[in-house]
Design an enzyme around this catalytic site. Structure first.
Site, PDB file in Angstrom:
ATOM      1  N   TYR A   1       8.138   6.380 -69.502  1.00 12.06           N
ATOM      2  CA  TYR A   1       7.232   7.236 -70.266  1.00 12.06           C
ATOM      3  C   TYR A   1       6.267   7.975 -69.335  1.00 12.06           C
ATOM      4  CZ  TYR A   1       9.212   4.231 -73.791  1.00 12.06           C
ATOM      5  OH  TYR A   1      10.118   3.548 -74.568  1.00 12.06           O
TER       6      TYR A   1
ATOM      7  N   GLU B   1      21.898  13.785 -75.110  1.00 13.31           N
ATOM      8  CA  GLU B   1      21.743  12.729 -76.106  1.00 13.31           C
ATOM      9  C   GLU B   1      22.210  13.253 -77.458  1.00 13.31           C
ATOM     10  OE1 GLU B   1      18.104  10.079 -76.705  1.00 13.31           O
ATOM     11  OE2 GLU B   1      18.048  11.328 -78.517  1.00 13.31           O
TER      12      GLU B   1
ATOM     13  N   ARG C   1      13.548  -1.557 -76.915  1.00 11.94           N
ATOM     14  CA  ARG C   1      13.019  -2.472 -77.924  1.00 11.94           C
ATOM     15  C   ARG C   1      13.289  -1.914 -79.311  1.00 11.94           C
ATOM     16  NH1 ARG C   1       6.822  -2.950 -79.507  1.00 11.94           N
ATOM     17  NH2 ARG C   1       7.539  -1.045 -80.545  1.00 11.94           N
ATOM     18  N   GLY C   2      12.996  -0.645 -79.501  1.00 13.86           N
ATOM     19  CA  GLY C   2      13.158  -0.022 -80.810  1.00 13.86           C
ATOM     20  C   GLY C   2      11.905  -0.156 -81.656  1.00 13.86           C
TER      21      GLY C   2
ATOM     22  N   ALA D   1      11.981  -4.697 -74.376  1.00 11.58           N
ATOM     23  CA  ALA D   1      13.290  -4.317 -73.836  1.00 11.58           C
ATOM     24  C   ALA D   1      13.608  -5.133 -72.589  1.00 11.58           C
ATOM     25  CB  ALA D   1      13.309  -2.834 -73.520  1.00 11.58           C
TER      26      ALA D   1
ATOM     27  N   HIS E   1      22.913   3.451 -76.874  1.00 13.58           N
ATOM     28  CA  HIS E   1      21.583   2.880 -77.042  1.00 13.58           C
ATOM     29  C   HIS E   1      21.726   1.550 -77.782  1.00 13.58           C
ATOM     30  CE1 HIS E   1      19.145   6.879 -76.775  1.00 13.58           C
ATOM     31  NE2 HIS E   1      20.252   6.954 -76.059  1.00 13.58           N
TER      32      HIS E   1
END
Length: 285
Positions: A145, A15, A105-106, A125, A75
């Site tokens: 997660y 990333e 979602r952010g 999301a 992203h």
């Protein structure tokens, strides 16, 4: 994402984040060139809230895809976006030959009012995943997660939402960073029982300074195992030794994951190719 590292039987990806200022682009491309020489299976590019880094994300993703010839995953966050804006981003990505996104979602932008937040077009999301699957031909990945999203009521609720993302079209998952592999193994077992069958990529962040660990924990909520806490206690005020110990911890973490059947690893490089190079050398010894 496809696993192009079939000979080894696993994939390694990175990333990166776009430069904060336009004048930093030359250094960003140098970073990408250095990471490209490590031959990752794909590189993901982070995204700013309210679209303030959208252009930079697409430019970086385009360079990865078209210049480096490495699969790029852009992203895309939706918390502050309208449907037409998401479609515009999808079309721009298509024009740059970028076919993969990580749908997020952010975080709520600081300047977003309560009224705007309560009336947003995408609450989760999963809403954007459903919308994009119906309106584009993008390949969509999603986040997961291992220690539960901090806003979820329970791990069960979180897994249900992950299953929903899969059912709506998510083809691949990338996990939040974690430092204790046991959490990830338990999470994988629970996900499998929930009927989640898409690949799950383990997110690993090397901790190279005590300060970076504090920042990481405040943002991710990840647990700190005793072994890592001991490293911080021993080397936290010795930068060179701390960096070496942190990279070694990440290498051992990745090796353990691979030895236990985890096929996909995503390294949060923090735009530090030297760190990524040392980790790659360590896990291939």
């Amino acid at each position: 994402m496809k696993n192009t590292n079939a000979i080894k039987g696993y994939s390694i990806s990175f990333e990166v984040f776009p430069p904060k200022k336009d004048g930093e682009f030359e250094a960003a491309f140098e970073t990408l060139d250095a990471l490209g020489k490590l031959h990752p299976d794909f590189i993901s590019v982070t995204y700013g809230a309210m679209g303030n880094k959208k252009g930079k994300t697409i430019e970086i993703a385009s360079y990865i895809q078209n210049t480096l010839k490495i699969d790029a995953m852009a992203h895309v966050t939706c918390v502050g976006s309208k449907r037409h804006q998401i479609l515009e981003i999808a079309e721009e990505l298509k024009q740059h030959n970028v076919k993969h996104i990580l749908a997020l979602r952010g975080d709520r932008p600081k300047d977003m009012t309560d009224e705007q937040f309560d009336n947003r077009e995408f609450f989760y999301a999963s809403d954007m995943i459903s919308f994009l699957k119906s309106n584009t031909d993008l390949h969509i990945s999603a986040a997961c997660y291992p220690e539960k999203h901090y806003e979820s009521f329970s791990m069960e609720s979180d897994l249900n939402h992950m299953k929903l993302k899969q059912d709506l079209g998510a083809e691949f998952f990338i996990s939040q960073l974690f430092f204790d592999n046991d959490y990830f193994y338990h999470f994988m077992e629970k996900a499998q029982k929930k009927g989640i069958c898409k690949p799950i990529c383990a997110g690993i962040m090397p901790i190279t300074s005590a300060k970076s660990l504090g920042t990481t924990i405040s943002l991710s909520g990840s647990s700190i195992p005793k072994q890592l806490a001991d490293i911080i206690a021993s080397y936290g005020d010795k930068p060179d030794e701390m960096r070496k110990a942190g990279i070694d911890y990440a290498i051992r973490q990745i090796r353990d994951l691979q030895e236990n059947g985890v096929k996909d690893i995503h390294i949060y490089t923090m735009n530090k190719p030297q760190t990524a190079e040392e980790i790659m050398a360590g896990i291939h010894q």
